[in-house]
Scaffold this active site. Structure first.
Site, PDB file in Angstrom:
ATOM      1  N   SER A   1       0.839  -1.201   0.000  1.00  0.00           N
ATOM      2  CA  SER A   1       0.000   0.000   0.000  1.00  0.00           C
ATOM      3  C   SER A   1       0.872   1.248   0.000  1.00  0.00           C
ATOM      4  O   SER A   1       1.978   1.245   0.566  1.00  0.00           O
ATOM      5  CB  SER A   1      -0.863  -0.037   1.265  1.00  0.00           C
ATOM      6  OG  SER A   1      -1.506   1.190   1.469  1.00  0.00           O
TER       7      SER A   1
ATOM      8  N   TYR B   1      -2.370  -1.329  11.003  1.00  0.00           N
ATOM      9  CA  TYR B   1      -2.579  -1.882   9.651  1.00  0.00           C
ATOM     10  C   TYR B   1      -1.417  -1.494   8.739  1.00  0.00           C
ATOM     11  O   TYR B   1      -0.805  -2.348   8.084  1.00  0.00           O
ATOM     12  CB  TYR B   1      -3.907  -1.381   9.047  1.00  0.00           C
ATOM     13  CG  TYR B   1      -3.959  -1.621   7.556  1.00  0.00           C
ATOM     14  CD1 TYR B   1      -4.147  -2.905   7.050  1.00  0.00           C
ATOM     15  CD2 TYR B   1      -3.758  -0.574   6.638  1.00  0.00           C
ATOM     16  CE1 TYR B   1      -4.139  -3.147   5.677  1.00  0.00           C
ATOM     17  CE2 TYR B   1      -3.750  -0.806   5.283  1.00  0.00           C
ATOM     18  CZ  TYR B   1      -3.940  -2.090   4.797  1.00  0.00           C
ATOM     19  OH  TYR B   1      -3.916  -2.321   3.443  1.00  0.00           O
TER      20      TYR B   1
ATOM     21  N   LYS C   1       1.831  -3.739   6.710  1.00  0.00           N
ATOM     22  CA  LYS C   1       2.296  -3.716   5.316  1.00  0.00           C
ATOM     23  C   LYS C   1       3.802  -3.504   5.276  1.00  0.00           C
ATOM     24  O   LYS C   1       4.517  -4.137   4.504  1.00  0.00           O
ATOM     25  CB  LYS C   1       1.575  -2.626   4.516  1.00  0.00           C
ATOM     26  CG  LYS C   1       0.098  -2.919   4.288  1.00  0.00           C
ATOM     27  CD  LYS C   1      -0.112  -4.137   3.401  1.00  0.00           C
ATOM     28  CE  LYS C   1      -1.516  -4.680   3.439  1.00  0.00           C
ATOM     29  NZ  LYS C   1      -1.684  -6.012   2.867  1.00  0.00           N
TER      30      LYS C   1
HETATM   31  P1  NAD Z   1     -10.922  -7.472   1.048  1.00  0.00           P
HETATM   32  O1  NAD Z   1     -11.178  -7.475   2.505  1.00  0.00           O
HETATM   33  O2  NAD Z   1     -12.041  -7.229   0.133  1.00  0.00           O
HETATM   34  O3  NAD Z   1     -10.247  -8.863   0.622  1.00  0.00           O
HETATM   35  C1  NAD Z   1      -9.376  -9.567   1.471  1.00  0.00           C
HETATM   36  C2  NAD Z   1      -9.878 -11.004   1.544  1.00  0.00           C
HETATM   37  O4  NAD Z   1      -8.985 -11.760   2.354  1.00  0.00           O
HETATM   38  C3  NAD Z   1     -11.262 -11.126   2.176  1.00  0.00           C
HETATM   39  O5  NAD Z   1     -12.093 -11.851   1.281  1.00  0.00           O
HETATM   40  C4  NAD Z   1     -11.026 -11.893   3.477  1.00  0.00           C
HETATM   41  O6  NAD Z   1     -12.098 -12.754   3.779  1.00  0.00           O
HETATM   42  C5  NAD Z   1      -9.750 -12.650   3.163  1.00  0.00           C
HETATM   43  N1  NAD Z   1      -8.917 -12.974   4.324  1.00  0.00           N
HETATM   44  C6  NAD Z   1      -8.434 -12.121   5.270  1.00  0.00           C
HETATM   45  N2  NAD Z   1      -7.662 -12.783   6.145  1.00  0.00           N
HETATM   46  C7  NAD Z   1      -7.636 -14.090   5.738  1.00  0.00           C
HETATM   47  C8  NAD Z   1      -6.999 -15.260   6.229  1.00  0.00           C
HETATM   48  N3  NAD Z   1      -6.248 -15.232   7.335  1.00  0.00           N
HETATM   49  N4  NAD Z   1      -7.182 -16.420   5.569  1.00  0.00           N
HETATM   50  C9  NAD Z   1      -7.939 -16.471   4.459  1.00  0.00           C
HETATM   51  N5  NAD Z   1      -8.573 -15.390   3.943  1.00  0.00           N
HETATM   52  C10 NAD Z   1      -8.417 -14.218   4.585  1.00  0.00           C
HETATM   53  O7  NAD Z   1      -9.718  -6.443   0.787  1.00  0.00           O
HETATM   54  P2  NAD Z   1      -9.191  -5.818  -0.574  1.00  0.00           P
HETATM   55  O8  NAD Z   1      -9.597  -4.388  -0.616  1.00  0.00           O
HETATM   56  O9  NAD Z   1      -9.486  -6.697  -1.716  1.00  0.00           O
HETATM   57  O10 NAD Z   1      -7.636  -5.806  -0.265  1.00  0.00           O
HETATM   58  C11 NAD Z   1      -6.797  -6.849  -0.729  1.00  0.00           C
HETATM   59  C12 NAD Z   1      -5.378  -6.568  -0.281  1.00  0.00           C
HETATM   60  O11 NAD Z   1      -4.956  -5.317  -0.787  1.00  0.00           O
HETATM   61  C13 NAD Z   1      -5.194  -6.500   1.237  1.00  0.00           C
HETATM   62  O12 NAD Z   1      -3.947  -7.080   1.554  1.00  0.00           O
HETATM   63  C14 NAD Z   1      -5.170  -5.021   1.503  1.00  0.00           C
HETATM   64  O13 NAD Z   1      -4.450  -4.722   2.669  1.00  0.00           O
HETATM   65  C15 NAD Z   1      -4.462  -4.508   0.262  1.00  0.00           C
HETATM   66  N6  NAD Z   1      -4.748  -3.112  -0.037  1.00  0.00           N
HETATM   67  C16 NAD Z   1      -6.041  -2.705  -0.206  1.00  0.00           C
HETATM   68  C17 NAD Z   1      -6.323  -1.383  -0.480  1.00  0.00           C
HETATM   69  C18 NAD Z   1      -7.753  -0.899  -0.618  1.00  0.00           C
HETATM   70  O14 NAD Z   1      -7.975   0.294  -0.550  1.00  0.00           O
HETATM   71  N7  NAD Z   1      -8.715  -1.773  -0.829  1.00  0.00           N
HETATM   72  C19 NAD Z   1      -5.272  -0.453  -0.615  1.00  0.00           C
HETATM   73  C20 NAD Z   1      -3.959  -0.906  -0.453  1.00  0.00           C
HETATM   74  C21 NAD Z   1      -3.703  -2.245  -0.177  1.00  0.00           C
HETATM   75  C1  WQD Z   2      -9.865   9.065   0.818  1.00  0.00           C
HETATM   76  C2  WQD Z   2     -10.084  10.550   1.110  1.00  0.00           C
HETATM   77  C3  WQD Z   2     -10.517  11.039   3.416  1.00  0.00           C
HETATM   78  C4  WQD Z   2     -14.337   9.031   3.693  1.00  0.00           C
HETATM   79  C5  WQD Z   2      -7.248   4.207   3.111  1.00  0.00           C
HETATM   80  C6  WQD Z   2      -6.164   3.500   3.880  1.00  0.00           C
HETATM   81  C7  WQD Z   2      -5.093   3.016   2.964  1.00  0.00           C
HETATM   82  C8  WQD Z   2      -5.690   2.168   1.855  1.00  0.00           C
HETATM   83  C9  WQD Z   2      -6.769   2.892   1.147  1.00  0.00           C
HETATM   84  C10 WQD Z   2      -5.863  -0.159   2.429  1.00  0.00           C
HETATM   85  C11 WQD Z   2      -9.381  11.011   2.380  1.00  0.00           C
HETATM   86  C12 WQD Z   2     -11.701  11.388   2.554  1.00  0.00           C
HETATM   87  C13 WQD Z   2     -13.148   9.537   3.225  1.00  0.00           C
HETATM   88  C14 WQD Z   2     -15.379   9.923   4.033  1.00  0.00           C
HETATM   89  C15 WQD Z   2     -13.972  11.747   3.379  1.00  0.00           C
HETATM   90  N1  WQD Z   2      -6.340   0.986   2.364  1.00  0.00           N
HETATM   91  N2  WQD Z   2     -12.963  10.873   3.070  1.00  0.00           N
HETATM   92  N3  WQD Z   2     -15.155  11.253   3.843  1.00  0.00           N
HETATM   93  O1  WQD Z   2      -7.653   7.200   3.787  1.00  0.00           O
HETATM   94  O2  WQD Z   2      -6.625   7.571   1.497  1.00  0.00           O
HETATM   95  O3  WQD Z   2      -6.679   5.324   2.462  1.00  0.00           O
HETATM   96  O4  WQD Z   2      -7.754   3.325   2.103  1.00  0.00           O
HETATM   97  O5  WQD Z   2      -4.760  -0.494   2.236  1.00  0.00           O
HETATM   98  O6  WQD Z   2      -4.171   2.297   3.698  1.00  0.00           O
HETATM   99  O7  WQD Z   2      -5.617   4.397   4.825  1.00  0.00           O
HETATM  100  O8  WQD Z   2      -8.789   6.306   1.707  1.00  0.00           O
HETATM  101  O9  WQD Z   2     -11.095   6.238   0.891  1.00  0.00           O
HETATM  102  O10 WQD Z   2     -10.695   6.334   3.377  1.00  0.00           O
HETATM  103  O11 WQD Z   2     -10.202   8.345   1.998  1.00  0.00           O
HETATM  104  O12 WQD Z   2     -13.800  12.967   3.250  1.00  0.00           O
HETATM  105  O13 WQD Z   2     -16.450   9.522   4.477  1.00  0.00           O
HETATM  106  O14 WQD Z   2     -11.469  10.771   1.320  1.00  0.00           O
HETATM  107  O15 WQD Z   2     -10.332  11.988   4.420  1.00  0.00           O
HETATM  108  O16 WQD Z   2      -8.920  12.293   2.155  1.00  0.00           O
HETATM  109  P1  WQD Z   2      -7.406   6.717   2.443  1.00  0.00           P
HETATM  110  P2  WQD Z   2     -10.265   6.729   2.010  1.00  0.00           P
END
Ligand code: NAD
Ligand code: WQD
Length: 342
Positions: free
Chosen positions: A127, A152, A156
């Site tokens: 991330s 969290y 990462k």
């Molecule tokens: P998500 O929660 O939709 O998907 C993650 C999946 O992993 C879920 O289906 C959950 O049931 C499964 N899971 C969690 N722990 C598990 C375990 N111990 N064993 C088996 N299954 C397990 O999340 P996502 O948004 O698809 O994110 C996927 C990856 O990307 C994550 O590692 C997340 O940290 C990373 N990521 C997401 C974002 C975002 O904004 N969505 C941003 C940056 C990084």
């Molecule tokens: C985006 C912008 C908020 C909600 C998070 C995690 C990051 C990654 C992605 C997993 C920000 C603003 C949001 C609301 C708002 N996740 N906002 N009102 O915070 O950039 O990142 O998700 O890996 O690790 O920290 O994403 O979508 O929450 O927010 O004004 O109700 O929208 O302040 O500026 P963020 P977000």
């Protein structure tokens, strides 16, 4: 014969879109998920889009015996994309051990059995949170990682370190960490998308749920940032573009095109968009005005971040192509499908 790829967390948001891209890219897919944050219906969505229902194994990747049995059952496995993790930033502050246990143990178990079973290739979901508030924008891969704002985010960083150290110690293994900026949107068919459990913390699901009438108004966190309109700026990347990058990364590893056995890339669009611009663009593409209230900044939020995409564009050979308009439109299409809105 097709190469088999394990997608952990493959019934989740990014994993399911990646499973689709992998199947369409000619790979066989097996998904492992414990359904902690997703449902089995995602498999129906993947099947509707691709005509193929991927193999599915429901178990917790923290269970070392189950992981061991999995590797025995699938000896033909070539590569792993490890999405499975807990990802709620706020919850991680309340329950840090839940996050450290799940996110670290699952990765450690996978690397342990990859080494034993000669599965050499790993792509890891990282991330942009590892950069914190970067001093220079756009942020390149050589920017320093900063102390994480949340447990969290720390998982990462630690996972990247675990991978880096393991690749050094086990040089036959290869890994690519992909640092996502803000993934949004859904598959254009509307068959799969993001399924937030409870009230969403992320901006786009909150916008689409507000448009669907589930919330009265959106809170805009902060209007006094040092940005043109005062609201915070992020690099919002289409989830299908993001998913495609994983297929490119897998092909790079399988074809031994990697320069070293541990690489990491930023995955973003290179363009920053403010919260208020997101609301305006949503209105432009859907005709729906989102009710919003400006409130105080959200604790732990950074002011602005967007990616320098040159390394991913040039070295990985991948570029985000979808516009913000089509991405927000896909998010709305998905929300409407979920709620049965015409
Ligand atoms: P998500 O929660 O939709 O998907 C993650 C999946 O992993 C879920 O289906 C959950 O049931 C499964 N899971 C969690 N722990 C598990 C375990 N111990 N064993 C088996 N299954 C397990 O999340 P996502 O948004 O698809 O994110 C996927 C990856 O990307 C994550 O590692 C997340 O940290 C990373 N990521 C997401 C974002 C975002 O904004 N969505 C941003 C940056 C990084
Ligand atoms: C985006 C912008 C908020 C909600 C998070 C995690 C990051 C990654 C992605 C997993 C920000 C603003 C949001 C609301 C708002 N996740 N906002 N009102 O915070 O950039 O990142 O998700 O890996 O690790 O920290 O994403 O979508 O929450 O927010 O004004 O109700 O929208 O302040 O500026 P963020 P977000």
């Amino acid at each position: 014969m097709k190469d088999l790829v394990l997608v952990t967390g493959g019934t989740g948001y990014i994993g399911s879109h990646t499973a689709v891209e992998l199947i369409e890219g000619g790979y066989d897919v097996v998904i492992v998920d414990n359904l902690d944050n997703s449902t089995l219906e995602t498999l129906d969505g993947i099947e509707k889009i691709t005509g193929i229902r991927p193999a599915f194994e429901k178990f917790d990747l923290c269970d070392k015996d189950r992981v061991s049995q999995f590797f025995i059952k699938y000896p033909q496995l070539k590569a792993i994309i490890h999405f499975a993790a807990h990802k709620a930033v706020g919850e991680s502050v309340e329950k840090p051990l839940k996050y450290y246990h799940n996110n670290l143990s699952s990765l450690i178990n996978l690397i342990h059995f990859m080494d034993r079973h000669n599965v050499d290739n790993l792509v890891f979901s990282s991330s942009c949170t590892v950069y914190g508030q970067p001093r220079e924008l756009p942020v390149t891969e050589s920017a320093p990682t900063l102390p994480a704002e949340s447990p969290y985010g720390n998982t990462k960083q630690i996972c990247e370190e675990i991978i880096c150290d393991s690749m050094r110690a086990l040089p036959k293994l290869k890994s690519i960490a992909l640092r996502y900026f803000n993934p949004i949107g859904a598959h254009p068919t509307g068959h799969i998308g993001e399924l937030p459990m409870g009230v969403p913390n992320n901006l786009v699901p909150f916008i689409t749920q507000t448009a669907a009438g589930i919330h009265q108004s959106l809170k805009v966190y902060g209007s006094d940032y040092n940005t043109p309109d005062g609201s915070a700026i992020r690099d919002y990347i289409n989830v299908n573009d993001l998913a495609r990058a994983h297929v490119v990364a897998i092909s790079r590893l399988l074809n031994k095109e990697n320069r070293s056995n541990y690489e990491f890339f930023n995955l973003g669009t290179g363009t920053g968009t403010s919260v208020l611009e997101m609301i305006r663009t949503f209105h432009k593409v859907t005709g729906i005005s989102i009710n919003y209230k400006i409130v105080d900044r959200r604790e732990g939020d950074i002011e602005k971040v967007w990616a320098d995409t040159r390394f991913a564009n040039e070295e990985l050979g991948w570029k985000a192509t979808r516009t913000l308009e089509e991405t927000l439109s896909s998010a709305w299409n998905w929300e409407k499908n979920l709620r049965g809105i015409k």
